[in-house]
Design a protein around this motif. Structure first.
Motif, mmCIF file in Angstrom:
data_model
loop_
_atom_site.group_PDB
_atom_site.id
_atom_site.type_symbol
_atom_site.label_atom_id
_atom_site.label_comp_id
_atom_site.label_asym_id
_atom_site.label_seq_id
_atom_site.Cartn_x
_atom_site.Cartn_y
_atom_site.Cartn_z
ATOM 1 N N VAL B 66 1.387 6.469 10.091
ATOM 2 C CA VAL B 66 1.179 7.709 9.340
ATOM 3 C C VAL B 66 0.852 7.368 7.884
ATOM 4 O O VAL B 66 -0.136 7.857 7.322
ATOM 5 N N TYR B 67 1.638 6.491 7.279
ATOM 6 C CA TYR B 67 1.390 6.120 5.887
ATOM 7 C C TYR B 67 0.043 5.428 5.722
ATOM 8 O O TYR B 67 -0.716 5.737 4.805
ATOM 9 N N HIS B 68 -0.265 4.484 6.606
ATOM 10 C CA HIS B 68 -1.556 3.796 6.538
ATOM 11 C C HIS B 68 -2.714 4.783 6.612
ATOM 12 O O HIS B 68 -3.674 4.706 5.860
ATOM 13 N N THR B 69 -2.592 5.709 7.548
ATOM 14 C CA THR B 69 -3.678 6.658 7.775
ATOM 15 C C THR B 69 -3.847 7.612 6.598
ATOM 16 O O THR B 69 -4.974 7.933 6.207
ATOM 17 N N PHE B 74 -6.932 9.543 2.118
ATOM 18 C CA PHE B 74 -6.988 9.805 0.685
ATOM 19 C C PHE B 74 -8.164 9.057 0.060
ATOM 20 O O PHE B 74 -8.916 9.623 -0.733
ATOM 21 N N ARG B 75 -8.325 7.789 0.436
ATOM 22 C CA ARG B 75 -9.432 7.004 -0.122
ATOM 23 C C ARG B 75 -10.782 7.608 0.244
ATOM 24 O O ARG B 75 -11.747 7.536 -0.513
ATOM 25 N N ARG B 81 -3.644 14.142 -2.573
ATOM 26 C CA ARG B 81 -2.218 13.937 -2.820
ATOM 27 C C ARG B 81 -1.778 14.914 -3.881
ATOM 28 O O ARG B 81 -2.437 15.058 -4.909
ATOM 29 N N ILE B 82 -0.652 15.570 -3.643
ATOM 30 C CA ILE B 82 -0.136 16.463 -4.657
ATOM 31 C C ILE B 82 1.336 16.199 -4.912
ATOM 32 O O ILE B 82 2.071 15.764 -4.032
ATOM 33 N N ASP B 83 1.742 16.433 -6.139
ATOM 34 C CA ASP B 83 3.115 16.177 -6.573
ATOM 35 C C ASP B 83 3.768 17.517 -6.879
ATOM 36 O O ASP B 83 3.444 18.159 -7.869
#
Lengths: 161, 161
Positions: B66-69, B74-75, B81-83
């Motif tokens: 999940v993190y890799h994807t 994103f790239r 990505r939102i904060d």
DNA sequence: CTCCTTGCAAAGCCTTTGCATTTAC
DNA sequence: GTAAATGCAAAGGCTTTGCAAGGAG
């Protein structure tokens, strides 16, 4: 410019003192140190950078206090939180720099800023329309530097995730 | 609306497939699953929510994937990505929702959205002026709901930090 | 004098990484 | 068949927390 930063720092400090008084909280030297560090640097620092800078200056502050204080300053809208794609929060002063945004290059990691006279007004208008009281805002643009010669910046801590 | 989301999901998927092909990367079912989850939900999910939702649907995906994807998406500027002030990243689809911003209430933690027809054009103009190629952007406004009756939302995970 | 704040160290949580296994092309 | 991707578990890094000691009002 230096004059201007100093002015905002003073303004932030006096705002901070009245906030503290009205909330029954205490104005410790550690809290003032953190506030001043963020305001004087004028850059986007992360918690650890603030901690290190203060330690280098001989302030015996702890990380816990730095984090606590940044939370407090954020709640009071004296500093804003920004996400530059590094998977940890950066902090920036609010007073005097409301109308700007960040460009984060996904290739070289460099963060640059731009001011926009429209931005501020636009956000305020949107807040009014949506019944929201504006504390602080942050706008990040992710993409790539078009000037390929400028797109070379590489530094462990500052690279895009 | 449902029609629209489905359309954007399909568009994202086909864009994704050509990206992958051109970069010599592989279109695994796990990657497609993550992409679809973000696009179909239409909300701002964090990595763990995406992981849980996929697991509940019977997909045997791992957190690492999940993190890799999400990094990959994103790239490629397919997700942003939102904060939202929770000290961890949230993700949101890019296609079809470029011109909106987030209001984050520091009192009740609620996140609401607003669309702005000007925002998109303004960011594009600023990028042009500053020689920056726009991938995605995110605008967060921190403050407080003015409608105090609406300002009651409380849930562990969704509260402002 | 009170109770808010600090500092330390440990814990917590999100995210990344190493390596063997699996799989898309 | 081969390089890329997955999954697991462990490691890593940022942030929060518990508690005793210290300090502002």
């Amino acid at each position: 410019m230096k004059q201007y930063i100093s002015e905002q720092t003073t303004r932030a400090e006096s705002l901070f003192r009245s906030f503290m008084k009205s909330e029954g909280l205490r104005c410790t030297s550690e809290r003032i140190d953190v506030l001043q560090e963020v305001y004087r640097s004028g850059a986007h620092l992360d918690a650890d950078e603030i901690y290190s800078r203060l330690r280098e200056k001989g302030t015996g502050i702890s990380r816990a206090t730095v984090y606590h204080t940044l939370d407090l300053l954020f709640r009071l809208n004296l500093v804003s939180r920004i996400d530059l794609g590094h998977h940890h929060t950066h902090y920036e002063r609010v007073l005097g720099v409301a109308n700007h945004l960040h460009f984060v290059c996904q290739r070289c990691g460099k963060v640059s800023e731009a001011a926009s006279s429209q931005l501020d007004g636009m956000v305020e208008k949107l807040c009014a329309t949506h019944e929201f009281s504006l504390g602080s805002f942050s706008l990040q643009v992710f993409g790539e530097c078009l000037d390929r010669e400028a797109c070379t910046f590489r530094a462990g801590k500052e690279n895009a995730g």
